[in-house]
Design an enzyme around this catalytic site. Structure first.
Site, PDB file in Angstrom:
ATOM      1  N   GLU A 367       8.657  -5.196  -2.448  1.00  0.00           N
ATOM      2  CA  GLU A 367       7.845  -5.755  -3.538  1.00  0.00           C
ATOM      3  C   GLU A 367       7.860  -7.284  -3.501  1.00  0.00           C
ATOM      4  O   GLU A 367       6.845  -7.928  -3.734  1.00  0.00           O
ATOM      5  CB  GLU A 367       8.349  -5.243  -4.887  1.00  0.00           C
ATOM      6  CG  GLU A 367       8.302  -3.722  -5.044  1.00  0.00           C
ATOM      7  CD  GLU A 367       6.942  -3.117  -4.768  1.00  0.00           C
ATOM      8  OE1 GLU A 367       5.932  -3.820  -4.925  1.00  0.00           O
ATOM      9  OE2 GLU A 367       6.882  -1.940  -4.372  1.00  0.00           O
ATOM     10  N   HIS A 459      -1.418   2.701   2.314  1.00  0.00           N
ATOM     11  CA  HIS A 459      -0.072   3.248   2.523  1.00  0.00           C
ATOM     12  C   HIS A 459      -0.071   4.310   3.620  1.00  0.00           C
ATOM     13  O   HIS A 459       0.945   4.938   3.876  1.00  0.00           O
ATOM     14  CB  HIS A 459       0.480   3.867   1.233  1.00  0.00           C
ATOM     15  CG  HIS A 459       0.701   2.884   0.132  1.00  0.00           C
ATOM     16  ND1 HIS A 459      -0.275   2.555  -0.778  1.00  0.00           N
ATOM     17  CD2 HIS A 459       1.788   2.140  -0.197  1.00  0.00           C
ATOM     18  CE1 HIS A 459       0.206   1.665  -1.634  1.00  0.00           C
ATOM     19  NE2 HIS A 459       1.452   1.386  -1.305  1.00  0.00           N
TER      20      HIS A 459
HETATM   21 ZN   LIG Z   1       3.625  -2.024  -1.370  1.00  0.00          ZN
END
Ligand SMILES: [Zn+2]
Ligand SMILES: [Ca+2]
Ligand SMILES: [Ca+2]
Ligand SMILES: [Ca+2]
Length: 641
Positions: A367, A459
């Site tokens: 993150e 993703h």
């Molecule tokens: Zn991410």
């Protein structure tokens, strides 16, 4: 001002009509009595007050004892004017009952009595500053909204900036011994631990009775705590008075004073919006299990900051020393974390498939890296550039949490025990998602997906560059791979980068750092080759300069070094615009690691005209026998005098 018992008896009792004390204790001995003359009641009553039997309920026993002695405590209805705040038993076995003073349900600001039990049967002291039972109406004449407006402008004139949040509570304020009905308005900045003004506005007259900033600055300190998975961590905190708060001001990015919150790492509790602090002020963050998510976040963000500083000299995600603000307990049982712009929100996980997301160093670093990316290549979070964005976060996640190549392995509870694998992107929570597995691992498996599906598979296709990162690090080590990856991200990539551009720029970064040919570049080219960028040569992105005068060529040379464990035949070398002369052996077979050299010269007779004077870009096109890389382009800059 305090007086001793004689003055108390003369000064206070003489003017107060009291009912006779009820005897709740078997025996009493009064050793000391301290009177707060301003408030008109006792602040310390010490001695020995024995019960016939140990009370079943210490709080009730405490209150009934105080109720039995209005001569000492000046409360007309102690049962309704005292409320249990906290009861603690210390290591000596003594029990301490802390009671808040209230009046008709309203708090009496700052007034408490603590009843101290030497043993189960004996009170040895009742101490604390309270006021006699107030004699005021509890109906405000000023509306809370008016009080908040008054408080806001009062704070604004004190600090010069507009505060953003206010909340108000009706209470009794002991103003120099005179009980007043007030609105206590708390005025603060957005999630700012350094602006927390308390303004007391008279609820009858509307005047400001008192105001102060309820923040005490002490300094950075070190705390210990228990993180997710019951693991112990040392965390950097800040001591504000008696409070220990999750504010890390220990990093090189910190710029004092702390009130500016410049260059600090902070962890907030989403449930309260407040900075996490140690409730019992013992500097150990182990007070409840919900705190574990905050301890892990604070510990891991510090490690991530330090990684980028140590590895790249990067001062925080923006290299400007900006602080990181984290929030834990985001959402409800959320199986996710969000990063970017210097903020990270961590879900708690559902407790079935996931632990709280801050419980994994690679998740925190992932993150954090989203913010690094935002301040470097700023890769657009869709399609290929989005997959690269995700991949850089995974890659640096596993640089910081470097014991394996699995993402989320410390928080995923159910099979397969991780979220993604850089080593084998086909493995994952749903290995049957595609015929080949969970994520593509090479270009031929790339999924062209609509935006509606994971922003175009960010993703999903991240598995392809992830695999390349793993392959490179596996050959030259994580540290060197990280330098190449970081240089590519920070120096070369642009927001809408696609995979081809990324492939070229990654090679460029490797060449910049380690030269060519070099084992490091070979590792990069090998990795790119194996994920589907079939390469014979490391793509020469440098421009070959060729200086020339019209009609008077100055030769330059182009050297082509073969990478790959096979010989390659160069079949032709031509000028794309047909205006350069090229001399050299054609066709020419060069072995692995061998070099072929061609001389390039300006041909004024058949080439450029005087109209072309200046810098002109041309391209030399090399055609090879290799199916993997049949052509290669080398830019040439022709500088005409
Ligand atoms: Zn991410
Ligand atoms: Ca504690
Ligand atoms: Ca680990
Ligand atoms: Ca991990």
């Amino acid at each position: 001002m305090t007086l001793i018992v004689a003055a108390f008896l003369a000064g206070v009792m003489a003017t107060t009509a009291l009912s006779a004390p009820k005897a709740v204790t078997l025996s009493s001995r009064l050793d000391n009595l301290v009177v707060d003359r301003v408030r008109g009641t006792s602040s310390v009553v010490a001695g020995e007050f024995k019960f016939a039997a140990a009370p079943a309920n210490y709080a009730e026993a405490s209150i009934s004892f105080i109720a039995s002695r209005p001569d000492l405590f000046n409360l007309r209805d102690a049962g309704n004017e005292l409320k249990l705040l906290r009861q603690e038993t210390d290591r000596l076995g003594e029990t301490h009952v802390r009671l808040d003073q209230v009046y008709q349900g309203l708090p009496v600001w700052g007034c408490q009595k603590i009843v101290h039990f030497r043993d189960a049967n004996t009170i040895y002291m009742v101490a604390g500053q309270t006021i006699p039972t107030p004699r005021v109406s509890t109906t405000p004449k000023v509306a809370s909204s008016a009080a908040e407006a008054t408080a806001s402008s009062s704070v604004k004139s004190a600090i010069g900036t507009e505060p953003v949040k206010t909340s108000s509570e009706l209470m009794i304020y002991p103003d120099n011994g005179t009980a007043k009905l007030v609105w206590q308005v708390v005025v603060s900045g957005v999630q700012s631990p350094t602006i927390k003004w308390r303004v007391f506005v008279d609820a009858v007259t509307g005047a400001v009775v008192m105001q102060y900033n309820d923040v005490k600055e002490d300094g950075p300190t070190v705390s210990t705590g228990i993180g997710v998975g019951h693991k112990p961590y040392t965390i950097q905190t800040y001591q504000f008075g008696l409070d220990y708060e999750m504010l890390d001001a220990s990093r090189p990015m910190f710029v004092p004073p702390v009130s500016n919150l410049q260059g600090v790492i902070t962890t907030y509790d989403n449930r309260t919006g407040q900075l996490y602090l140690d409730p019992n002020r013992d500097n150990v963050f182990d007070d409840d299990s919900a705190m574990q998510a905050a301890v892990s976040a604070q510990a891991f963000a510090g490690l991530t900051y330090q990684y980028f500083m140590d590895a790249f000299g990067r001062n925080s995600y923006d290299n400007l020393g900006s602080g990181l603000t984290m929030t834990v307990h985001y959402g409800t049982n959320l199986n996710n974390a969000y990063g970017g712009g210097g903020f990270i929100q961590f879900g708690d996980g559902d407790g079935i498939n996931y632990l709280p997301f801050s419980g994994d160093l690679d998740v925190v670093a992932h993150e954090f890296t989203h913010s690094v990316t935002e301040y470097t290549a700023n890769l657009i979070y869709t399609f290929a550039s989005g997959a690269l964005n995700e991949s850089y976060s995974d890659f640096f996640g596993k640089m910081v949490d470097s014991n394996n190549w699995l993402l989320g392995d410390d928080i995923r509870l159910t099979t397969p025990g991780f979220l993604r694998s850089m080593q084998d992107p086909h493995q994952g929570p749903n290995p049957a998602r595609f015929p080949f597995g969970y994520q593509p691992a090479k270009m031929s498996e790339w999924q062209d997906l609509p935006y509606s599906n994971d922003n175009g598979g960010v993703h999903i296709n991240s598995g392809v560059p992830n695999k390349a990162g793993y392959l490179v690090a596996n050959v030259i080590g994580r540290a060197k791979a990280a330098q190449i990856w970081f240089r590519t991200l920070s120096m070369y990539l642009t927001p809408d980068a696609d995979m081809n551009f990324w492939s070229s720029m990654t090679q460029q970064a490797a060449k910049d750092l380690y030269g060519f040919p070099s084992p490091e570049v070979a590792a990069v080219v090998d990795a790119l080759d194996s994920i589907g960028f079939s390469l014979v040569f490391a793509v020469p992105t440098q421009i070959v300069p060729l200086s020339a005068q019209l009609g008077a060529a100055t030769d330059t040379t182009i050297s082509i070094t073969s990478y790959r464990n096979e010989s390659v035949i160069i079949e032709s070398v031509v000028s794309a615009r047909g205006k350069l002369n090229i001399n050299g052996t054609i066709p020419q077979s060069i072995p692995s690691g061998g070099t072929a050299t061609y001389t390039v010269s300006f041909n004024g007779a058949t080439g450029y005209t005087t109209c072309d004077v200046g810098a002109i870009f041309d391209t030399v096109v090399i055609t090879t026998s290799s199916a993997a890389q049949p052509t290669m382009l080398i830019p040439v800059e022709v500088n005409l005098g």
